[in-house]
Design a protein around this motif. Structure first.
Motif, PDB file in Angstrom:
ATOM      1  N   ALA A  27      43.936 -15.250 -48.088  1.00 43.81           N
ATOM      2  CA  ALA A  27      44.208 -15.240 -46.649  1.00 43.81           C
ATOM      3  C   ALA A  27      43.732 -13.932 -46.040  1.00 43.81           C
ATOM      4  CB  ALA A  27      45.703 -15.420 -46.394  1.00 43.81           C
ATOM      5  N   PRO A  28      42.985 -13.995 -44.943  1.00 40.81           N
ATOM      6  CA  PRO A  28      42.572 -12.747 -44.273  1.00 40.81           C
ATOM      7  C   PRO A  28      43.784 -12.103 -43.602  1.00 40.81           C
ATOM      8  CG  PRO A  28      41.915 -14.664 -42.978  1.00 40.81           C
ATOM      9  CD  PRO A  28      42.462 -15.188 -44.264  1.00 40.81           C
ATOM     10  N   PRO A  29      43.760 -10.792 -43.409  1.00 39.53           N
ATOM     11  CA  PRO A  29      44.911 -10.121 -42.792  1.00 39.53           C
ATOM     12  C   PRO A  29      44.974 -10.418 -41.302  1.00 39.53           C
ATOM     13  CG  PRO A  29      43.126  -8.562 -43.118  1.00 39.53           C
ATOM     14  CD  PRO A  29      42.690  -9.848 -43.753  1.00 39.53           C
ATOM     15  N   ALA A  70      46.083 -20.610 -42.050  1.00 46.61           N
ATOM     16  CA  ALA A  70      46.408 -20.672 -43.480  1.00 46.61           C
ATOM     17  C   ALA A  70      45.137 -20.943 -44.282  1.00 46.61           C
ATOM     18  CB  ALA A  70      47.435 -21.763 -43.732  1.00 46.61           C
ATOM     19  N   PRO A  71      44.906 -20.203 -45.371  1.00 44.61           N
ATOM     20  CA  PRO A  71      43.675 -20.387 -46.150  1.00 44.61           C
ATOM     21  C   PRO A  71      43.720 -21.681 -46.957  1.00 44.61           C
ATOM     22  CG  PRO A  71      45.123 -18.849 -47.257  1.00 44.61           C
ATOM     23  CD  PRO A  71      45.791 -19.189 -45.943  1.00 44.61           C
TER      24      PRO A  71
END
Length: 761
Positions: A343-345, A336-337
């Motif tokens: 958020a990266p994929p 989780a960012p």
């Protein structure tokens, strides 16, 4: 008596072959652990999910006979006479006998004298799909005694519910009474009988429907609607009304394409699939494949990989999907960012713990994954059912014979699986054919030997080994710096040529072209000129042409003529070369500055400097701060798991063998009561079970496997056991390692070293 009890009574009267037919038609009953006795078989057969699975496999005439039987059960005597079922279908009794027997072989019905008994789970009280309302018996249960008396008087019948039911089941008497109704009422009733058995509300019937309510032709339901009894609708439709019955399957024209043509196409497709999967795994190893936010594969990614691998989007989509399902690719969900960050994929990357299988074994893994994928939760995998159905239908034809008109396959498949819950059944059939072609299971509408082997798993290894062995392992090298492979290249051959050349064309032959850039790519990955020439010579049908040898040696001579070092950044080389670089107009953006005769500094980082030098026609190499060369290939850990072929004991069970075993065992057995195992083991340990040992006993009773040590005659043996049954001083258990039942003496089970197994049985 429960449904399972009824089925047990029927199963005990079956012979070996009859029982084997039931087990073959209901394969889910034989899932591990094998059923110990017939009472377990009966319980599994009676499970709603098992019955639903059996219904999905019914062909159209069996489904139609079943519907007619359900209607007979709702309106007539039980068991339902075969003649009555046939009459509803407009057929002679002899014409439906084979379909009734087929339903009995699935344990959905059984014979009792001249009648047919219907499984309790399949008895219906709603027939809206047939345009019919609820049975009169169900509607009578919703009215009070006063209404019963009024209806009996209106019909001129003695008091009693059975008399009313008997009256409405007599079509002639219903039609005779109907003829005395007012004209508007007759029209209203006829319209409802023709397909609208129930409508919401009762207001429209206040005037025209009063006679119908008084005489039981209409009823007000508990939900406030108005319903016509099933028996009334059938009577008003007339004595000639019949339910649909289609005993003959649709015609499907065929054509002969030849076995050699089909097998050649199959081999090419199989090798092309392996090539695509191998290329995807290599790409994912270099850089994980990005997925969409929902974890699915995006169309843009598929097109990008298709362009890089010279494949089609359909091939790439199937290859990625099968590789992921088979565990070759693993999805990595990013953490989780932090607040304010994007958020990266999620990504797909090769499974580091799984060793890459050999080509033939990899092909079998992909085939079995496609044939029998992991089932989705809480829904039916229609795609898997349709693909298996399509292969089975085509496999009925002789080898080399194909369906002439692919569009004709859809109605044929629909006839064989009318109860599949598919909104776009034709689309599923088309997908099954297309994917079967890509996997080499179907060629030009004919099932190949690989497709037939999926129906007979014993021969799958031999068929696929032979199929993959047809791959070309050598290439023809030309003086024009090309390499051509006539036919389908082996995965290793394709991987080597892809590493050092660009693929140009693919079809009956595949060609590659060598350029300074492609050869430099191989050197960038750590190859040397000697190694590269040796590898190319090993796959050449003859000697390597001189132009290719000159190209490799020339690129090798220039490779590393300039070195890019990660000090953001420094270029090191011969003074003459560096003087040329510093004066090159295209490299002015790098801000090159000489700090020594053999050293230039750059205002651009190492990656940018490296790219700019290569665009200008130079062949630099990249080095770390300590001077060591930086290779693009990532170091991979040693895999921990390997793929293997199923052993003899892991193939699908033989129904005949299980029928022999079940008939030799008692039909019923004792149930293990809660706490019974703990008490028995407590006696074994003189009443001194530790809390952990008591917990293990309770977990075994709940179906959770446990790891125990058994003191056998040959010495201590560690076993993972589950599903225990207590038989005196012996514990009958399912051994997960042996995939069989074992009888263990309580006195020899050592719980002091036991533990709970990780997985559920």
């Amino acid at each position: 008596m429960t449904t399972a009890d009824e089925l047990l009574g029927r199963l005990t009267g079956l012979g070996r072959d009859e029982l084997a037919k039931v087990l073959a038609n209901r394969p889910d009953v034989l899932q591990e652990p094998w059923p110990r006795r017939l009472d377990v078989v009966a319980a599994r057969l009676a499970a709603p999910e098992s019955v639903d699975e059996a219904l999905l496999g019914l062909p159209l005439p069996q489904a139609q006979v079943l519907r007619a039987l359900q209607l007979c059960y709702a309106t007539g005597p039980r068991p339902a006479p075969v003649a009555g079922i046939a009459r509803l279908l407009g057929a002679e009794p002899g014409a439906i006998e084979s379909f009734v027997d087929a339903l009995a072989d699935r344990a959905l019905v059984w014979r009792e004298g001249d009648g047919v008994v219907l499984l309790e789970l399949l008895r219906r009280s709603s027939f809206q799909a047939e345009g019919l309302g609820p049975p009169i018996a169900d509607l009578l249960e919703e009215i009070g005694g006063t209404r019963h008396k009024q209806l009996s008087r209106a019909l001129g019948l003695p008091l009693g519910r059975p008399e009313i039911v008997r009256f409405f089941r007599d079509g002639d008497r219903v039609r005779e009474l109907f003829s005395t109704a007012p004209e508007p009422t007759r029209k209203l009733l006829q319209d409802m009988a023709d397909g609208v058995p129930e409508v919401n509300g009762m207001a429209p019937f206040d005037t025209t429907g009063s006679w119908a309510f008084e005489h039981g032709f209409l009823f007000g339901t508990f939900y406030g609607s108005t319903a016509m009894p099933l028996e009334v609708a059938l009577a008003l439709r007339g004595p000639d009304h019949r339910l649909p019955f289609t005993p003959d399957e649709p015609e499907c024209p065929v054509t002969h394409i030849g076995v050699e043509t089909a097998e050649a196409t199959s081999s090419a497709a199989a090798l092309r699939l392996l090539d695509r999967v191998s290329a995807i795994l290599e790409l994912a190893a270099a850089e994980p494949l990005p997925l969409l936010k929902d974890g699915t594969i995006g169309a843009r990614l598929i097109k990008k990989i298709a362009k890089e691998t010279k494949g089609t989007p359909a091939e790439i989509e199937v290859a990625i999907d099968l590789a992921a399902q088979a565990g070759l690719l693993l999805a990595d969900e990013p953490p989780a960012p932090r607040r304010g960050q994007k958020a990266p994929p999620p990504t797909l990357a090769p499974n580091p713990d799984l060793a890459r299988p050999a080509p033939a074994l990899l092909y079998r893994l992909l085939l079995t994954t496609w044939w029998d994928p992991a089932p989705p939760e809480f829904e039916t995998d229609v795609a898997a059912l349709v693909r298996r159905l399509v292969v089975r239908l085509l496999a009925r034809l002789e080898p080399g014979t194909a369906i002439a008109d692919v569009a004709a396959l859809t109605p044929l498949a629909g006839w064989h699986a009318p109860m599949l819950p598919a909104e776009d059944f034709a689309g599923h059939v088309e997908d099954a054919l297309a994917e079967g072609e890509l996997l080499g299971l179907i060629a030009h509408g004919a099932v190949t030997f690989a497709g037939r082997a999926l129906l007979e798993p014993d021969g799958l290894v031999d068929v696929t080994d032979e199929l993959i062995s047809r791959a070309r392992t050598t290439a023809l090298f030309g003086t024009d710096l090309t390499a051509i492979v006539p036919g389908s290249p082996d995965a290793g051959l394709a991987a080597l040529l892809d590493r050092v050349a660009d693929r140009e064309a693919q079809g009956t032959a595949t060609s590659w072209r060598f350029t300074p850039g492609t050869v430099r790519r191989a050197f960038d990955q750590g190859a040397t000129a000697a190694e590269l020439l040796d590898e190319l010579a090993s796959i050449a049908a003859g000697e390597l042409p001189q132009p290719l040898v000159y190209l490799v040696n020339d690129v090798a001579r220039r490779h590393g003529e300039a070195q890019v070092i990660d000090v953001a950044s420094v270029v090191v080389g011969e003074p003459a070369v560096l003087a040329e670089l510093a004066a090159h107009r295209k490299l002015a953006k790098l801000g090159l500055r000489a700090v020594a005769p053999t050293v230039l500094t750059s205002t651009v980082d190492a990656s940018g400097t490296l790219d700019a030098l290569r665009e200008a026609g130079y062949a630099p190499t990249r080095h770390a701060a300590d001077g060591s060369i930086v290779l693009p290939a990532r170091e991979t850990a040693e895999p921990k798991a390997t793929v293997r072929d199923a052993g003899p004991g892991e193939l699908p069970p033989d129904p005949l063998d299980h029928a022999d075993r079940l008939l030799a065992a008692p039909a019923t057995g004792p149930s293990l009561l809660r706490g019974q195992l703990a008490r028995a083991m407590s006696d074994r340990y003189a009443g001194r079970l530790t809390p952990k040992q008591q917990q293990l006993c309770w977990q075994l009773e709940a179906g959770i496997p446990a790891d125990v040590v058994y003191q056998a005659d040959s010495g201590p043996t560690r076993l993972v056991i589950a599903y225990p049954e207590l038989d005196g001083d012996v514990l009958d258990v399912w051994s997960l390692g042996d995939r069989a039942y074992r009888r263990l003496e309580l006195a020899r089970i050592d719980l002091t070293q036991a533990s709970t197994a990780v997985s559920r049985a």
